[in-house]
Scaffold this motif. Structure first.
Motif, PDB file in Angstrom:
ATOM      1  N   SER A 223       1.127   4.057  -3.080  1.00 59.92           N
ATOM      2  CA  SER A 223       0.735   5.439  -2.803  1.00 59.92           C
ATOM      3  C   SER A 223       1.591   6.446  -3.571  1.00 59.92           C
ATOM      4  O   SER A 223       1.201   7.611  -3.677  1.00 59.92           O
ATOM      5  CB  SER A 223       0.827   5.714  -1.294  1.00 59.92           C
TER       6      SER A 223
ATOM      7  N   SER B 129      -4.593   4.831  -1.142  1.00 56.37           N
ATOM      8  CA  SER B 129      -3.468   4.221  -0.433  1.00 56.37           C
ATOM      9  C   SER B 129      -2.664   5.299   0.280  1.00 56.37           C
ATOM     10  O   SER B 129      -2.234   5.123   1.431  1.00 56.37           O
ATOM     11  CB  SER B 129      -2.574   3.457  -1.410  1.00 56.37           C
TER      12      SER B 129
ATOM     13  N   GLY C 258       0.817  -1.208   0.000  1.00 59.89           N
ATOM     14  CA  GLY C 258       0.000   0.000   0.000  1.00 59.89           C
ATOM     15  C   GLY C 258       0.849   1.256   0.000  1.00 59.89           C
ATOM     16  O   GLY C 258       0.549   2.221  -0.723  1.00 59.89           O
TER      17      GLY C 258
ATOM     18  N   SER D 203      -4.617   6.293   3.242  1.00 55.69           N
ATOM     19  CA  SER D 203      -4.511   5.331   4.341  1.00 55.69           C
ATOM     20  C   SER D 203      -3.187   5.476   5.082  1.00 55.69           C
ATOM     21  O   SER D 203      -3.134   5.270   6.300  1.00 55.69           O
ATOM     22  CB  SER D 203      -4.659   3.902   3.807  1.00 55.69           C
TER      23      SER D 203
END
Length: 288
Positions: free
Chosen positions: A34, A260, A30, A263
């Motif tokens: 990103s 991503s 992730g 997050s």
């Protein structure tokens, strides 16, 4: 090192591998995505550096989601700890049927969040409205989940009702560690119940208060299931939390790399808030 110790270490390898495979590796992926424009499917994508992170700070949708989530988390954390502490104090004072009521109050914690959410969704839309119309109470006559200004209150009610369960058990465990002779000495000194609480009970259960505050805040910041079951982020975007935005935008909106990055920022926010909470509350424990 003995052969027995080697055996114990080898026994941990499957758990470590599973943890790495299903938690650590996806988290690393992730973070990697990103920095790209990957849309979640296919194999073609380009590295775009920090563009996703820069865009996050100018995205009003993301800003509104953070505002809702933080507001929701603060309110839920305060209410959960107030009600759970009051319930724990009541249970601790009552010897009869203590274990029975302890089980009753813990029941919401073992129920599925989605099931609880769907039940309350039905109550808000079909039961409470009928009660409001019958009793002539205007505020109950309409479904608050359909009101853009009040929908978040409905989510708070459900989250508090279910969150109280675990915190009550933890507070009750803390109260039972306090020696009874401390209260006997305070009663001989003529201390009132209020003074007894602030001078004896609360300082002695301060570590449990720290744990409950951190857990309640963390769980509230990660609110997702209640949103899905009650409002689906609506009306409009009024109850769209960060977790819900990351899910819908990343898996349904073609914003996999963008969410991503969101997050990653969200993980940092939760970690910072938790660390600040622990530092502040532990310092407060030492001052008591």
């Amino acid at each position: 090192m003995s052969k027995r110790m080697y055996t114990f270490y080898w026994m941990t390898i499957p758990a470590v591998l599973l943890f790495f495979l299903f938690l650590t590796l996806p988290a690393i992926q992730g973070v990697y995505y990103s920095f790209t424009n990957y849309n979640g499917f296919g194999k073609t994508y380009d590295f775009i550096g920090l563009r996703n992170y820069v865009n996050l700070f100018t995205d009003n949708v993301v800003g509104d989601a953070y505002w809702f989530t933080i507001k929701f988390a603060v309110v839920v954390t305060i209410l959960v700890n107030i009600f759970s502490l009051l319930i724990a104090l009541g249970l601790n004072a009552s010897i009869r049927l203590r274990n029975f009521f302890r089980g009753i109050y813990f029941l919401p914690n073992i129920l599925s969040v989605l099931i609880v959410g769907y039940i309350f969704n039905y109550l808000f839309s079909n039961v409470f409205t009928v009660w409001g119309q019958t009793l002539g109470i205007q505020s109950l006559s309409t479904n608050i989940l359909g009101n853009e200004s009040l929908a978040w209150v409905g989510v708070v009610i459900v989250a508090v009702w279910q969150g109280i369960a675990l915190n009550t058990i933890l507070y009750l465990a803390g109260l039972q560690t306090i020696p009874s002779d401390v209260y006997e000495a305070s009663s001989l000194d003529g201390a009132s119940k209020w003074r007894e609480f602030w001078s004896i009970t609360f300082p002695l259960i301060a570590p449990f208060f720290t744990i409950n505050m951190v857990l309640a805040m963390k769980n509230a910041l990660m609110v997702f299931d209640q949103i899905v079951a009650l409002t689906n982020g609506g009306p409009g975007r009024a109850t769209q939390s960060i977790s819900f935005l990351i899910y819908t935008g990343g898996f349904e909106g073609g914003e996999f790399a963008y969410q991503s990055a969101n997050s990653v920022i969200y993980f940092i926010v939760i970690a910072v808030i938790s660390i600040v909470q622990i530092r502040f509350l532990q310092r407060r424990e030492m001052d008591m």
